[in-house]
Design a protein around this motif. Structure first.
Motif, PDB file in Angstrom:
ATOM      1  N   VAL A   1       0.841  -1.206   0.000  1.00  0.00           N
ATOM      2  CA  VAL A   1       0.000   0.000   0.000  1.00  0.00           C
ATOM      3  C   VAL A   1       0.875   1.255   0.000  1.00  0.00           C
ATOM      4  N   ALA A   2       1.977   1.224   0.751  1.00  0.00           N
ATOM      5  CA  ALA A   2       2.882   2.384   0.788  1.00  0.00           C
ATOM      6  C   ALA A   2       3.445   2.685  -0.588  1.00  0.00           C
ATOM      7  N   ARG A   3       3.733   1.644  -1.385  1.00  0.00           N
ATOM      8  CA  ARG A   3       4.355   1.828  -2.692  1.00  0.00           C
ATOM      9  C   ARG A   3       3.356   2.206  -3.770  1.00  0.00           C
ATOM     10  N   THR A   4       2.121   1.806  -3.616  1.00  0.00           N
ATOM     11  CA  THR A   4       1.125   2.069  -4.667  1.00  0.00           C
ATOM     12  C   THR A   4       0.143   3.168  -4.306  1.00  0.00           C
ATOM     13  N   GLY A   5      -0.097   3.354  -3.010  1.00  0.00           N
ATOM     14  CA  GLY A   5      -1.058   4.349  -2.578  1.00  0.00           C
ATOM     15  C   GLY A   5      -2.503   3.942  -2.774  1.00  0.00           C
ATOM     16  N   GLN A   6      -2.735   2.711  -3.229  1.00  0.00           N
ATOM     17  CA  GLN A   6      -4.091   2.251  -3.536  1.00  0.00           C
ATOM     18  C   GLN A   6      -4.300   0.849  -2.991  1.00  0.00           C
TER      19      GLN A   6
ATOM     20  N   ASN B   1      -7.804   9.270   1.941  1.00  0.00           N
ATOM     21  CA  ASN B   1      -8.514  10.329   1.232  1.00  0.00           C
ATOM     22  C   ASN B   1      -9.074   9.767  -0.070  1.00  0.00           C
ATOM     23  N   PRO B   2      -9.886  10.526  -0.793  1.00  0.00           N
ATOM     24  CA  PRO B   2     -10.523   9.991  -2.009  1.00  0.00           C
ATOM     25  C   PRO B   2      -9.532   9.503  -3.059  1.00  0.00           C
ATOM     26  N   ARG B   3      -8.306  10.009  -3.037  1.00  0.00           N
ATOM     27  CA  ARG B   3      -7.318   9.604  -4.043  1.00  0.00           C
ATOM     28  C   ARG B   3      -6.526   8.372  -3.633  1.00  0.00           C
ATOM     29  N   GLY B   4      -6.671   7.949  -2.380  1.00  0.00           N
ATOM     30  CA  GLY B   4      -5.954   6.753  -1.960  1.00  0.00           C
ATOM     31  C   GLY B   4      -5.385   6.890  -0.557  1.00  0.00           C
ATOM     32  N   TYR B   5      -4.350   6.118  -0.301  1.00  0.00           N
ATOM     33  CA  TYR B   5      -3.701   6.072   1.005  1.00  0.00           C
ATOM     34  C   TYR B   5      -2.377   6.835   0.937  1.00  0.00           C
TER      35      TYR B   5
ATOM     36  N   ILE C   1       9.228 -14.121 -11.378  1.00  0.00           N
ATOM     37  CA  ILE C   1       9.014 -12.681 -11.246  1.00  0.00           C
ATOM     38  C   ILE C   1       7.894 -12.245 -12.185  1.00  0.00           C
ATOM     39  N   SER C   2       6.929 -11.528 -11.628  1.00  0.00           N
ATOM     40  CA  SER C   2       5.844 -10.943 -12.415  1.00  0.00           C
ATOM     41  C   SER C   2       6.217  -9.500 -12.717  1.00  0.00           C
ATOM     42  N   LEU C   3       6.280  -9.156 -14.009  1.00  0.00           N
ATOM     43  CA  LEU C   3       6.767  -7.839 -14.424  1.00  0.00           C
ATOM     44  C   LEU C   3       5.610  -6.905 -14.760  1.00  0.00           C
ATOM     45  N   GLU C   4       5.692  -5.680 -14.270  1.00  0.00           N
ATOM     46  CA  GLU C   4       4.787  -4.604 -14.671  1.00  0.00           C
ATOM     47  C   GLU C   4       5.625  -3.554 -15.397  1.00  0.00           C
ATOM     48  N   LEU C   5       5.348  -3.345 -16.669  1.00  0.00           N
ATOM     49  CA  LEU C   5       6.126  -2.407 -17.479  1.00  0.00           C
ATOM     50  C   LEU C   5       5.317  -1.132 -17.699  1.00  0.00           C
ATOM     51  N   VAL C   6       5.828  -0.021 -17.209  1.00  0.00           N
ATOM     52  CA  VAL C   6       5.162   1.277 -17.314  1.00  0.00           C
ATOM     53  C   VAL C   6       5.867   2.108 -18.373  1.00  0.00           C
ATOM     54  N   THR C   7       5.123   2.572 -19.390  1.00  0.00           N
ATOM     55  CA  THR C   7       5.745   3.350 -20.462  1.00  0.00           C
ATOM     56  C   THR C   7       5.088   4.707 -20.651  1.00  0.00           C
ATOM     57  N   ILE C   8       4.281   5.157 -19.697  1.00  0.00           N
ATOM     58  CA  ILE C   8       3.643   6.459 -19.846  1.00  0.00           C
ATOM     59  C   ILE C   8       4.696   7.550 -19.871  1.00  0.00           C
ATOM     60  N   GLN C   9       4.385   8.649 -20.558  1.00  0.00           N
ATOM     61  CA  GLN C   9       5.373   9.701 -20.776  1.00  0.00           C
ATOM     62  C   GLN C   9       5.470  10.626 -19.563  1.00  0.00           C
ATOM     63  N   GLN C  10       6.009  10.121 -18.500  1.00  0.00           N
ATOM     64  CA  GLN C  10       6.279  10.928 -17.331  1.00  0.00           C
ATOM     65  C   GLN C  10       7.323  10.193 -16.505  1.00  0.00           C
ATOM     66  N   ILE C  11       7.893  10.914 -15.559  1.00  0.00           N
ATOM     67  CA  ILE C  11       8.882  10.294 -14.690  1.00  0.00           C
ATOM     68  C   ILE C  11       8.155   9.734 -13.481  1.00  0.00           C
ATOM     69  N   MET C  12       8.235   8.440 -13.294  1.00  0.00           N
ATOM     70  CA  MET C  12       7.610   7.822 -12.131  1.00  0.00           C
ATOM     71  C   MET C  12       8.405   8.218 -10.888  1.00  0.00           C
ATOM     72  N   ALA C  13       7.686   8.458  -9.808  1.00  0.00           N
ATOM     73  CA  ALA C  13       8.334   8.906  -8.581  1.00  0.00           C
ATOM     74  C   ALA C  13       8.907   7.723  -7.816  1.00  0.00           C
ATOM     75  N   LEU C  14      10.196   7.499  -7.978  1.00  0.00           N
ATOM     76  CA  LEU C  14      10.850   6.411  -7.240  1.00  0.00           C
ATOM     77  C   LEU C  14      10.785   6.660  -5.745  1.00  0.00           C
ATOM     78  N   SER C  15      10.782   7.938  -5.355  1.00  0.00           N
ATOM     79  CA  SER C  15      10.737   8.261  -3.930  1.00  0.00           C
ATOM     80  C   SER C  15       9.445   7.801  -3.294  1.00  0.00           C
ATOM     81  N   ARG C  16       8.350   7.765  -4.085  1.00  0.00           N
ATOM     82  CA  ARG C  16       7.057   7.302  -3.566  1.00  0.00           C
ATOM     83  C   ARG C  16       6.794   5.859  -3.960  1.00  0.00           C
TER      84      ARG C  16
END
Length: 316
Positions: free
Chosen positions: A14-19, A53-57, A122-137
């Motif tokens: 939950v900490a890593r996904t917020g959902q 909150n409505p957007r998640g945890y 290992i189950s892989l999730e590949l994210v290719t959206i055009q933005q920088i994913m927040a590694l800190s979160r």
């Protein structure tokens, strides 16, 4: 204080996904089970770990501090599992990899069969959206980027160099003429990124070629740029490893214009020693090294007529 390691796994998800729903999918359980485990952990610790909150945890201050402790326990647990199993066979779980569209769609996805064979647990999730994913979160466990973080608690390592050139179709060049100099490029339509949506400095190509080039068609997607180029809309700067797959594309100013960029691999320092993340890092190192010729677009002649040597061998 009574809680189990399983409770910490739910907390980290939950900490890593917020959902709750995303964490439930990763853990292959239900939304309600995740919620119940989080409530149980907070009750056991007698602290509030998340704001709902409505957007998640969202982690509270105490929750942020607890992440560090939980991740250290996760690392030690995975290291112990690996030792007990005699090595890499114990590396299992979900890894979310964020990578640029070009690297993902025109290189990495072609290696997925090899990935599955090498890392079947290992189950892989590949994210290719055009933005920088927040590694800190922890929006991503691992990222392939063009520009590594300049500060913060991150591990970064250069994965490879790659070359780019200017390309156009034969039909376009026959109708508009072949440029003979950089100044001639100003008479041609260019295809490029939307300037105020360039998410990494390494993607800002056109200024490096000529400061007065203004693209006629712009897109945040390298696939859309490639499609426009193949349809004869203009010239485009493309990585060699992408353009080589399309024989209708010809290099423009081959001896004069060549750009060099870099792919880096980076992750939060706390995750570097997590077994499944470490395994994916090693896989990326190996598969990129095996395909270095594609990224550099060159082969070097051996001395004394001994044949040719690949770029990967030169860099070894």
């Amino acid at each position: 204080m009574h809680f189990t390691w399983d409770d910490l796994q739910y907390f980290l998800a939950v900490a890593r996904t917020g959902q709750l729903s995303t964490a439930a999918r990763q853990l292959r359980t239900s939304h309600a089970t995740v919620s119940r485990r989080i409530d149980r952990l907070e009750f056991a610790l007698k602290v509030k770990l998340f704001e709902r909150n409505p957007r998640g945890y969202v982690l509270t201050g105490m929750g942020q501090r607890f992440v560090e402790t939980a991740e250290k326990m996760e690392q030690e647990t995975e290291r112990l599992q690996a030792d007990l199993a005699g090595g890499g066979s114990a590396q299992r779980g979900v890894v979310r990899l964020s990578a640029p569209e070009g690297f993902s769609n025109f290189f990495f996805t072609s290696t997925l069969q090899t990935f599955v064979a090498a890392l079947p647990s290992i189950s892989l999730e590949l994210v290719t959206i055009q933005q920088i994913m927040a590694l800190s979160r922890k929006e991503a466990d691992l990222a392939v980027v063009l520009d590594p973080p300049k500060a913060g608690p991150y591990f970064s390592e250069k994965l490879c160099d790659y070359r780019l050139k200017i390309y156009g179709t034969r039909g376009y060049l026959e109708s508009r003429g072949v440029p003979q100099s950089r100044d001639d490029l100003l008479d041609h339509a260019f295809i490029g990124y939307i300037e105020d949506m360039i998410f990494a400095p390494g993607l800002d190509y056109l200024g490096d070629i000529h400061p007065r080039i203004k693209p006629r068609f712009q897109s945040s997607s390298i696939f859309a740029q490639l499609t426009a180029t193949r349809n004869g809309l203009g010239l485009c700067v493309l990585p060699i490893f992408i353009a080589k797959n399309y024989p209708e594309l010809e290099v423009v100013l081959e001896d004069e214009v060549e750009l060099l960029r870099h792919y880096w691999i980076t992750c939060h320092r706390d995750l570097r020693q997590v077994g499944r993340v470490r395994s994916v890092i090693e896989f990326l190192r190996n598969i990129v090294r095996e395909n270095m010729d594609a990224f550099l677009g060159t082969r070097v002649e051996k001395p004394d007529g001994a044949g040719s040597v690949s770029a990967a061998e030169v860099l070894a």
